[in-house]
Design an enzyme around this catalytic site. Structure first.
Site, short mmCIF file in Angstrom:
data_model
loop_
_atom_site.label_atom_id
_atom_site.label_comp_id
_atom_site.label_asym_id
_atom_site.label_seq_id
_atom_site.Cartn_x
_atom_site.Cartn_y
_atom_site.Cartn_z
N ASP A 129 15.90 -9.29 8.55
CA ASP A 129 15.75 -7.97 7.94
C ASP A 129 17.12 -7.45 7.49
OD1 ASP A 129 13.36 -5.57 8.18
OD2 ASP A 129 15.42 -4.92 7.79
N ASN A 176 3.36 -2.81 9.65
CA ASN A 176 3.15 -1.44 9.19
C ASN A 176 2.21 -1.51 7.99
OD1 ASN A 176 4.98 -0.41 11.11
ND2 ASN A 176 6.71 -0.84 9.76
N GLY A 209 4.65 3.51 7.77
CA GLY A 209 6.02 3.08 7.52
C GLY A 209 6.17 1.91 6.59
N GLN A 210 5.05 1.46 5.99
CA GLN A 210 5.18 0.33 5.05
C GLN A 210 5.94 0.78 3.81
OE1 GLN A 210 1.52 -1.58 3.75
NE2 GLN A 210 2.65 -3.23 2.74
N SER A 211 7.05 0.07 3.52
CA SER A 211 7.86 0.43 2.35
C SER A 211 7.94 -0.70 1.33
CB SER A 211 9.28 0.81 2.81
OG SER A 211 9.90 -0.28 3.47
N HIS A 251 4.18 -8.21 5.57
CA HIS A 251 5.25 -8.81 6.37
C HIS A 251 5.05 -8.44 7.82
CE1 HIS A 251 6.48 -4.96 4.60
NE2 HIS A 251 7.11 -4.72 5.73
N HIS A 260 7.05 -7.96 11.28
CA HIS A 260 8.37 -7.77 11.89
C HIS A 260 8.36 -8.49 13.24
CE1 HIS A 260 9.67 -4.21 9.36
NE2 HIS A 260 8.36 -4.12 9.18
P1 5GP Z 1 8.30 -1.91 6.22
O1 5GP Z 1 9.00 -0.58 6.26
O2 5GP Z 1 7.61 -2.12 4.88
O3 5GP Z 1 7.39 -2.18 7.39
O4 5GP Z 1 9.42 -3.00 6.34
C1 5GP Z 1 10.19 -3.38 5.27
C2 5GP Z 1 11.44 -4.01 5.82
O5 5GP Z 1 12.03 -4.77 4.81
C3 5GP Z 1 12.47 -2.99 6.31
O6 5GP Z 1 12.76 -3.22 7.67
C4 5GP Z 1 13.67 -3.24 5.40
O7 5GP Z 1 14.89 -3.14 6.08
C5 5GP Z 1 13.42 -4.66 4.89
N1 5GP Z 1 13.90 -4.93 3.55
C6 5GP Z 1 13.71 -4.17 2.44
N2 5GP Z 1 14.26 -4.77 1.36
C7 5GP Z 1 14.79 -5.94 1.81
C8 5GP Z 1 15.50 -6.98 1.17
O8 5GP Z 1 15.74 -6.97 -0.03
N3 5GP Z 1 15.92 -8.01 1.96
C9 5GP Z 1 15.65 -8.06 3.29
N4 5GP Z 1 16.10 -9.12 3.97
N5 5GP Z 1 14.97 -7.09 3.94
C10 5GP Z 1 14.56 -6.04 3.20
#
Ligand code: 5GP
Ligand code: ZN
Length: 113
Positions: A29, A86, A92-94, A99, A101
């Protein structure tokens, strides 16, 4: 998906994979929340957990096995680790590519915020 950041990582156009096979890929991450914070993804673009189809069941089971293998490789198998998805913005999904974690290497609070 051409403009999906995680598809680009899976295709090795950017970033660095720590694991890959025919159907799954994993990478560190960008903003780690723990000493071990690896994201494990299906290579197939699936937008979120809620978009899974019955035919994806084996793929998701395989990703759980990959999570266990990476945890063992990172030496956090015995101390404990968490695998989190998420699903949706309020959770919290961004990034809109499914994916998982894999988080470990420190004591993790419960419940998450
Ligand atoms: P979410 O918030 O969707 O559950 O998790 C997305 C994760 O992707 C976050 O922890 C964020 O730090 C990670 N992330 C976002 N963009 C990138 C990227 O370009 N490269 C990597 N390695 N991680 C990313
Ligand atoms: Zn994607």
């Amino acid at each position: 998906m051409d403009d999906c950041i995680f598809c680009k990582i899976a295709r090795k156009e950017i970033g660095k994979l720590v694991y890959e096979d025919d159907t799954a890929a994993a990478f560190d991450d960008l903003n780690p929340r723990a000493p071990t914070h690896v994201l494990i993804i299906p290579k197939k673009h699936i937008e979120q957990l809620a978009a899974l189809l019955p035919e994806d069941a084996a793929l998701i089971g395989h990703i759980m096995e990959v999570a266990n293998a990476i945890a063992a490789q990172k030496s956090i198998a015995s101390s404990g680790y968490r695998v989190v998805v998420n699903n949706g913005r309020a959770a919290g999904q961004s990034v809109d590519h499914l994916h998982f974690h894999l988080i470990g290497g420190r004591a993790l609070g419960w419940p998450p915020g």
